[in-house]
Design a protein around this motif. Structure first.
Motif, mmCIF file in Angstrom:
data_model
loop_
_atom_site.group_PDB
_atom_site.id
_atom_site.type_symbol
_atom_site.label_atom_id
_atom_site.label_comp_id
_atom_site.label_asym_id
_atom_site.label_seq_id
_atom_site.Cartn_x
_atom_site.Cartn_y
_atom_site.Cartn_z
ATOM 1 N N LEU A 92 -6.409 8.661 -1.328
ATOM 2 C CA LEU A 92 -6.733 9.995 -1.818
ATOM 3 C C LEU A 92 -5.621 10.523 -2.712
ATOM 4 O O LEU A 92 -5.861 11.280 -3.653
ATOM 5 N N ASP A 93 -4.391 10.159 -2.379
ATOM 6 C CA ASP A 93 -3.214 10.613 -3.132
ATOM 7 C C ASP A 93 -2.054 9.694 -2.765
ATOM 8 O O ASP A 93 -2.223 8.712 -2.029
ATOM 9 N N GLY A 94 -0.849 10.025 -3.296
ATOM 10 C CA GLY A 94 0.339 9.274 -2.928
ATOM 11 C C GLY A 94 0.502 7.958 -3.657
ATOM 12 O O GLY A 94 -0.072 7.725 -4.729
ATOM 13 N N LYS A 95 1.275 7.054 -3.023
ATOM 14 C CA LYS A 95 1.584 5.770 -3.654
ATOM 15 C C LYS A 95 2.033 4.797 -2.557
ATOM 16 O O LYS A 95 2.820 5.158 -1.687
ATOM 17 N N ILE A 96 1.517 3.571 -2.604
ATOM 18 C CA ILE A 96 1.906 2.556 -1.635
ATOM 19 C C ILE A 96 2.265 1.252 -2.343
ATOM 20 O O ILE A 96 1.923 1.058 -3.508
ATOM 21 N N ARG A 97 2.937 0.378 -1.604
ATOM 22 C CA ARG A 97 3.163 -0.998 -2.057
ATOM 23 C C ARG A 97 2.419 -1.918 -1.106
ATOM 24 O O ARG A 97 2.536 -1.800 0.115
ATOM 25 N N THR A 154 -11.450 -13.733 2.116
ATOM 26 C CA THR A 154 -10.622 -14.744 2.769
ATOM 27 C C THR A 154 -9.271 -14.137 3.131
ATOM 28 O O THR A 154 -8.848 -13.121 2.581
ATOM 29 N N GLY A 155 -8.587 -14.779 4.056
ATOM 30 C CA GLY A 155 -7.325 -14.236 4.556
ATOM 31 C C GLY A 155 -7.609 -13.118 5.543
ATOM 32 O O GLY A 155 -8.735 -12.637 5.684
ATOM 33 N N LYS A 156 -6.552 -12.696 6.263
ATOM 34 C CA LYS A 156 -6.810 -11.654 7.268
ATOM 35 C C LYS A 156 -5.713 -10.594 7.381
ATOM 36 O O LYS A 156 -5.919 -9.587 8.057
ATOM 37 N N ASP A 157 -4.580 -10.761 6.732
ATOM 38 C CA ASP A 157 -3.458 -9.847 6.957
ATOM 39 C C ASP A 157 -3.125 -9.038 5.710
ATOM 40 O O ASP A 157 -3.139 -9.549 4.592
ATOM 41 N N ILE A 158 -2.834 -7.741 5.921
ATOM 42 C CA ILE A 158 -2.474 -6.825 4.841
ATOM 43 C C ILE A 158 -1.246 -6.028 5.279
ATOM 44 O O ILE A 158 -1.267 -5.393 6.339
ATOM 45 N N GLY A 159 -0.209 -6.059 4.474
ATOM 46 C CA GLY A 159 0.985 -5.261 4.747
ATOM 47 C C GLY A 159 1.110 -4.157 3.718
ATOM 48 O O GLY A 159 0.979 -4.397 2.511
ATOM 49 N N ILE A 160 1.328 -2.915 4.171
ATOM 50 C CA ILE A 160 1.463 -1.792 3.244
ATOM 51 C C ILE A 160 2.696 -0.966 3.592
ATOM 52 O O ILE A 160 3.081 -0.859 4.756
ATOM 53 N N GLU A 161 3.298 -0.379 2.559
ATOM 54 C CA GLU A 161 4.434 0.524 2.727
ATOM 55 C C GLU A 161 4.217 1.743 1.833
ATOM 56 O O GLU A 161 3.872 1.595 0.655
ATOM 57 N N ALA A 162 4.391 2.928 2.386
ATOM 58 C CA ALA A 162 4.213 4.152 1.612
ATOM 59 C C ALA A 162 5.476 4.453 0.810
ATOM 60 O O ALA A 162 6.569 4.545 1.373
ATOM 61 N N LEU A 163 5.307 4.624 -0.494
ATOM 62 C CA LEU A 163 6.422 5.020 -1.362
ATOM 63 C C LEU A 163 6.466 6.539 -1.513
ATOM 64 O O LEU A 163 7.490 7.095 -1.891
ATOM 65 N N GLU A 164 5.329 7.187 -1.238
ATOM 66 C CA GLU A 164 5.215 8.644 -1.185
ATOM 67 C C GLU A 164 4.312 8.980 0.003
ATOM 68 O O GLU A 164 3.649 8.101 0.551
ATOM 69 N N ASP A 165 4.288 10.246 0.388
ATOM 70 C CA ASP A 165 3.316 10.663 1.402
ATOM 71 C C ASP A 165 1.913 10.350 0.869
ATOM 72 O O ASP A 165 1.578 10.723 -0.262
ATOM 73 N N THR A 166 1.117 9.667 1.668
ATOM 74 C CA THR A 166 -0.149 9.121 1.188
ATOM 75 C C THR A 166 -1.236 9.290 2.250
ATOM 76 O O THR A 166 -0.980 9.090 3.434
ATOM 77 N N ARG A 167 -2.447 9.655 1.811
ATOM 78 C CA ARG A 167 -3.609 9.691 2.693
ATOM 79 C C ARG A 167 -4.594 8.609 2.248
ATOM 80 O O ARG A 167 -4.791 8.411 1.047
#
Length: 290
Positions: free
Chosen positions: A210-215, A233-246
């Protein structure tokens, strides 16, 4: 570190479109992705309710649906749902309105009477979830879910919170029953917060910001008002918030059936669409008098 990451299949920008005078952002469907089986459509709206009008006369008035589930996630304000089966319920920020349209129902979604006590804004996402052919003519059902009754998963010392609406997410089950395996969750990530998501193989999955920024691990940076569509295919997702994010998370088992859509109806062939139009005109989906 995982060795089985899901790759990003596409980044879908939520372009602004006009829905009967209401501006909404739509990342899908697109020409390239007419659907993300079992997900058909995503609309993100952030609307200031006009103060000079009765809120019960604004929003979206009575209209029919058949053959799928229109789901409304409420991020700001509230939504008052009424339908031709006699349901009438307001759900506020953090809650969800989930309706299995089944054989046909008429509903409206308007701001609640106390919307100005809630800040006077409605921010919602409506997600259309397809129903398998064997359930398209089920009796309609409606499930209102409040923020208080929505299970939470809290990660990274409280920097990441997911609210589980349906299916199972990180070992927590959502309370809303679905007609095929579908997991949905809303989330808020503080800057610096990270999460690791595992998805069942061969499921369709997306993450809408909705907003923000992630890696995203193995991909890069994604900014708000974009949907990330992942490979099956594949099953794993890693995310990191660079800003407050919804975010809104969706994953589901593809239904794999041919669909035919026409406005508020999602069926499997043209004849069924014509039957839906006829049945609505004949009042077989009920009548909603507000």
């Amino acid at each position: 570190m995982s060795t089985n990451y899901k790759k990003v299949r596409a980044l879908l920008a939520a372009t602004e479109i006009d829905m009967g005078g209401m501006p909404v952002r739509q990342p899908f469907p697109t020409k390239r992705f007419p659907d993300i089986d079992p997900f058909l459509l995503l609309h993100h709206a952030d609307i200031k309710v006009p103060q000079h009008r009765d809120p019960t006369k604004t929003g979206v008035g009575p209209h029919p649906h058949r053959g799928f589930s229109p789901v409304t996630f409420v991020f700001k304000g509230g939504v008052h749902h009424r339908d031709s089966r006699g349901n009438s319920q307001a759900v506020y920020a953090g809650g969800t309105q989930w309706m299995h349209a089944g054989m046909g129902i008429v509903h409206s979604e308007r701001p609640p009477e106390d919307i100005f006590d809630q800040g006077g804004r409605q921010e919602i996402i409506q997600l259309w979830v397809n129903s398998p052919a064997k359930h398209k003519m089920d009796q309609p059902s409606y499930f209102p879910l409040t923020a208080e009754d929505t299970p939470k998963v809290i990660l990274d010392n409280g920097k990441v919170v997911f609210n589980i609406v349906s299916g199972e997410f990180m070992g927590t089950k959502g309370p809303i029953p679905t007609l095929s395996p579908v997991t949905t969750a809303t989330g808020s990530l503080q800057a610096g917060g990270s999460a690791f998501i595992s998805v069942q193989e061969n499921y369709q999955s997306f993450l809408y910001l909705l907003d923000g920024k992630i890696r995203i691990d193995g991909y890069g940076i994604v900014e708000g008002e974009n949907a990330v569509l992942f490979d099956t295919t594949g099953k794993d997702i890693g995310i990191e918030a660079l800003e407050d994010t919804r975010v809104l998370w969706g994953s589901g088992q593809p239904i794999g059936e041919k669909i035919m859509t026409y406005g508020p109806y999602v069926m499997n062939d043209q004849t069924q669409i014509l039957e839906a139009m006829r049945d609505y005109q004949m009042g077989k989906m009920g009548v909603l008098v507000e």
